[in-house]
Write a protein that holds these residues in place. Structure first.
Motif, mmCIF file in Angstrom:
data_model
loop_
_atom_site.group_PDB
_atom_site.id
_atom_site.type_symbol
_atom_site.label_atom_id
_atom_site.label_comp_id
_atom_site.label_asym_id
_atom_site.label_seq_id
_atom_site.Cartn_x
_atom_site.Cartn_y
_atom_site.Cartn_z
ATOM 1 N N MET A 1 0.847 -1.182 0.000
ATOM 2 C CA MET A 1 0.000 0.000 0.000
ATOM 3 C C MET A 1 0.891 1.244 0.000
ATOM 4 O O MET A 1 1.990 1.223 0.516
ATOM 5 C CB MET A 1 -0.914 -0.002 1.218
ATOM 6 C CG MET A 1 -2.064 -0.964 1.097
ATOM 7 S SD MET A 1 -3.334 -0.726 2.354
ATOM 8 C CE MET A 1 -2.679 -1.788 3.620
ATOM 9 N N SER A 2 0.351 2.324 -0.531
ATOM 10 C CA SER A 2 1.132 3.546 -0.671
ATOM 11 C C SER A 2 0.394 4.727 -0.040
ATOM 12 O O SER A 2 -0.739 4.598 0.423
ATOM 13 C CB SER A 2 1.365 3.828 -2.151
ATOM 14 O OG SER A 2 0.134 4.179 -2.766
ATOM 15 N N LEU A 3 1.061 5.858 -0.081
ATOM 16 C CA LEU A 3 0.402 7.076 0.420
ATOM 17 C C LEU A 3 -0.830 7.426 -0.388
ATOM 18 O O LEU A 3 -1.778 8.015 0.139
ATOM 19 C CB LEU A 3 1.395 8.242 0.410
ATOM 20 C CG LEU A 3 2.332 8.292 1.609
ATOM 21 C CD1 LEU A 3 3.327 9.436 1.458
ATOM 22 C CD2 LEU A 3 1.565 8.430 2.901
ATOM 23 N N ALA A 4 -0.845 7.050 -1.658
ATOM 24 C CA ALA A 4 -2.044 7.304 -2.469
ATOM 25 C C ALA A 4 -3.250 6.614 -1.835
ATOM 26 O O ALA A 4 -4.354 7.182 -1.800
ATOM 27 C CB ALA A 4 -1.837 6.825 -3.898
ATOM 28 N N THR A 5 -3.050 5.413 -1.311
ATOM 29 C CA THR A 5 -4.138 4.702 -0.629
ATOM 30 C C THR A 5 -4.623 5.513 0.565
ATOM 31 O O THR A 5 -5.834 5.671 0.776
ATOM 32 C CB THR A 5 -3.652 3.312 -0.164
ATOM 33 O OG1 THR A 5 -3.223 2.571 -1.302
ATOM 34 C CG2 THR A 5 -4.755 2.560 0.563
ATOM 35 N N ALA A 6 -3.678 6.017 1.348
ATOM 36 C CA ALA A 6 -4.048 6.823 2.519
ATOM 37 C C ALA A 6 -4.796 8.080 2.099
ATOM 38 O O ALA A 6 -5.765 8.489 2.752
ATOM 39 C CB ALA A 6 -2.805 7.176 3.325
ATOM 40 N N PRO A 80 5.139 4.670 4.611
ATOM 41 C CA PRO A 80 3.863 4.858 3.915
ATOM 42 C C PRO A 80 2.923 3.652 4.004
ATOM 43 O O PRO A 80 1.705 3.829 4.059
ATOM 44 C CB PRO A 80 4.280 5.118 2.467
ATOM 45 C CG PRO A 80 5.653 5.678 2.568
ATOM 46 C CD PRO A 80 6.280 4.977 3.741
ATOM 47 N N ALA A 81 3.461 2.460 4.031
ATOM 48 C CA ALA A 81 2.612 1.269 4.131
ATOM 49 C C ALA A 81 1.884 1.225 5.473
ATOM 50 O O ALA A 81 0.715 0.816 5.544
ATOM 51 C CB ALA A 81 3.442 0.001 3.932
ATOM 52 N N ARG A 82 2.551 1.658 6.535
ATOM 53 C CA ARG A 82 1.907 1.689 7.856
ATOM 54 C C ARG A 82 0.817 2.758 7.890
ATOM 55 O O ARG A 82 -0.252 2.543 8.458
ATOM 56 C CB ARG A 82 2.942 1.951 8.942
ATOM 57 C CG ARG A 82 3.913 0.780 9.104
ATOM 58 C CD ARG A 82 4.972 1.073 10.110
ATOM 59 N NE ARG A 82 4.413 0.817 11.436
ATOM 60 C CZ ARG A 82 5.034 1.101 12.560
ATOM 61 N NH1 ARG A 82 6.229 1.672 12.540
ATOM 62 N NH2 ARG A 82 4.482 0.830 13.720
ATOM 63 N N ILE A 83 1.104 3.916 7.296
ATOM 64 C CA ILE A 83 0.100 4.982 7.232
ATOM 65 C C ILE A 83 -1.119 4.491 6.463
ATOM 66 O O ILE A 83 -2.262 4.650 6.908
ATOM 67 C CB ILE A 83 0.682 6.251 6.569
ATOM 68 C CG1 ILE A 83 1.839 6.811 7.391
ATOM 69 C CG2 ILE A 83 -0.411 7.304 6.364
ATOM 70 C CD1 ILE A 83 2.624 7.912 6.678
ATOM 71 N N ALA A 84 -0.875 3.872 5.301
ATOM 72 C CA ALA A 84 -1.973 3.399 4.458
ATOM 73 C C ALA A 84 -2.793 2.328 5.175
ATOM 74 O O ALA A 84 -4.026 2.350 5.107
ATOM 75 C CB ALA A 84 -1.431 2.866 3.136
ATOM 76 N N LEU A 85 -2.128 1.409 5.854
ATOM 77 C CA LEU A 85 -2.849 0.362 6.569
ATOM 78 C C LEU A 85 -3.763 0.954 7.643
ATOM 79 O O LEU A 85 -4.947 0.603 7.742
ATOM 80 C CB LEU A 85 -1.877 -0.635 7.201
ATOM 81 C CG LEU A 85 -2.523 -1.736 8.044
ATOM 82 C CD1 LEU A 85 -3.440 -2.605 7.192
ATOM 83 C CD2 LEU A 85 -1.468 -2.571 8.731
ATOM 84 N N LEU A 86 -3.230 1.868 8.428
ATOM 85 C CA LEU A 86 -4.048 2.506 9.462
ATOM 86 C C LEU A 86 -5.187 3.312 8.850
ATOM 87 O O LEU A 86 -6.302 3.343 9.391
ATOM 88 C CB LEU A 86 -3.190 3.384 10.365
ATOM 89 C CG LEU A 86 -2.321 2.611 11.361
ATOM 90 C CD1 LEU A 86 -1.272 3.519 11.978
ATOM 91 C CD2 LEU A 86 -3.189 1.977 12.441
ATOM 92 N N ALA A 87 -4.945 3.951 7.720
ATOM 93 C CA ALA A 87 -5.986 4.725 7.051
ATOM 94 C C ALA A 87 -7.105 3.821 6.550
ATOM 95 O O ALA A 87 -8.293 4.139 6.708
ATOM 96 C CB ALA A 87 -5.385 5.533 5.899
ATOM 97 N N VAL A 88 -6.747 2.692 5.964
ATOM 98 C CA VAL A 88 -7.762 1.754 5.473
ATOM 99 C C VAL A 88 -8.576 1.200 6.642
ATOM 100 O O VAL A 88 -9.810 1.141 6.581
ATOM 101 C CB VAL A 88 -7.112 0.614 4.658
ATOM 102 C CG1 VAL A 88 -8.095 -0.510 4.391
ATOM 103 C CG2 VAL A 88 -6.551 1.159 3.346
ATOM 104 N N VAL A 89 -7.907 0.804 7.702
ATOM 105 C CA VAL A 89 -8.615 0.278 8.877
ATOM 106 C C VAL A 89 -9.542 1.346 9.442
ATOM 107 O O VAL A 89 -10.700 1.059 9.798
ATOM 108 C CB VAL A 89 -7.618 -0.232 9.935
ATOM 109 C CG1 VAL A 89 -8.333 -0.580 11.241
ATOM 110 C CG2 VAL A 89 -6.856 -1.441 9.407
ATOM 111 N N PHE A 90 -9.059 2.601 9.513
ATOM 112 C CA PHE A 90 -9.898 3.695 10.011
ATOM 113 C C PHE A 90 -11.174 3.816 9.174
ATOM 114 O O PHE A 90 -12.280 3.889 9.728
ATOM 115 C CB PHE A 90 -9.115 5.025 9.976
ATOM 116 C CG PHE A 90 -9.950 6.212 10.344
ATOM 117 C CD1 PHE A 90 -10.136 6.573 11.664
ATOM 118 C CD2 PHE A 90 -10.560 6.976 9.360
ATOM 119 C CE1 PHE A 90 -10.921 7.669 12.004
ATOM 120 C CE2 PHE A 90 -11.342 8.071 9.685
ATOM 121 C CZ PHE A 90 -11.522 8.420 11.012
#
Length: 132
Positions: A1-6, A80-90
């Motif tokens: 996952m990337s920042l674009a996902t977030a 960025p992968a950690r940011i995206a993962l947390l964003a998707v879960v949110f």
């Protein structure tokens, strides 16, 4: 996952309040767009409308800290992968929160809220720790 996902998640989170208010406005006959707040105040016995409005307001309350968390985590150089993962879960939890609000499922709704709040805290804490 990337920042674009977030970033897509930030857009989705920004749109969620309008999804829930749509349910509020279509939940009872006679919606008055000329004075929607007065119309809403008259919906005392219509719990579906009240719950949809509450989900709408809560989604607005959750958005700013979430968006700030994503941006601050990125600026602090968090993976960025950690940011995206947390964003998707949110976003998943916030969608569930709104659905559970409309369905009047209190305990699961509160758990979804808590999980989403935890994602925000994690984003902000990672940003603070990475910036130190």
């Amino acid at each position: 996952m990337s920042l674009a996902t977030a970033y897509w998640c930030v857009l989705i989170a920004a749109l969620l309040p309008y999804v829930w208010v749509g349910f509020a406005k279509t939940g009872a006959p006679g919606y008055n767009n000329r004075n929607p707040r007065a119309w809403l105040a008259k919906q005392e016995g219509n719990y579906r409308v009240q719950r949809a409005n509450a989900a709408h307001l809560n989604a607005f309350e959750a958005f700013a800290p979430f968006a700030a968390g994503v941006v601050l985590a990125q600026l602090a150089g968090v993976d960025p992968a950690r940011i995206a993962l947390l964003a998707v879960v949110f976003v998943v939890l916030r969608v569930a929160h709104g659905i559970l609000y409309l369905a009047d499922v209190q305990m699961l709704r509160s758990l979804a809220w808590t999980g989403g709040f935890g994602c925000v805290i994690a984003l902000l804490a990672m940003a603070a720790l990475n910036a130190a």
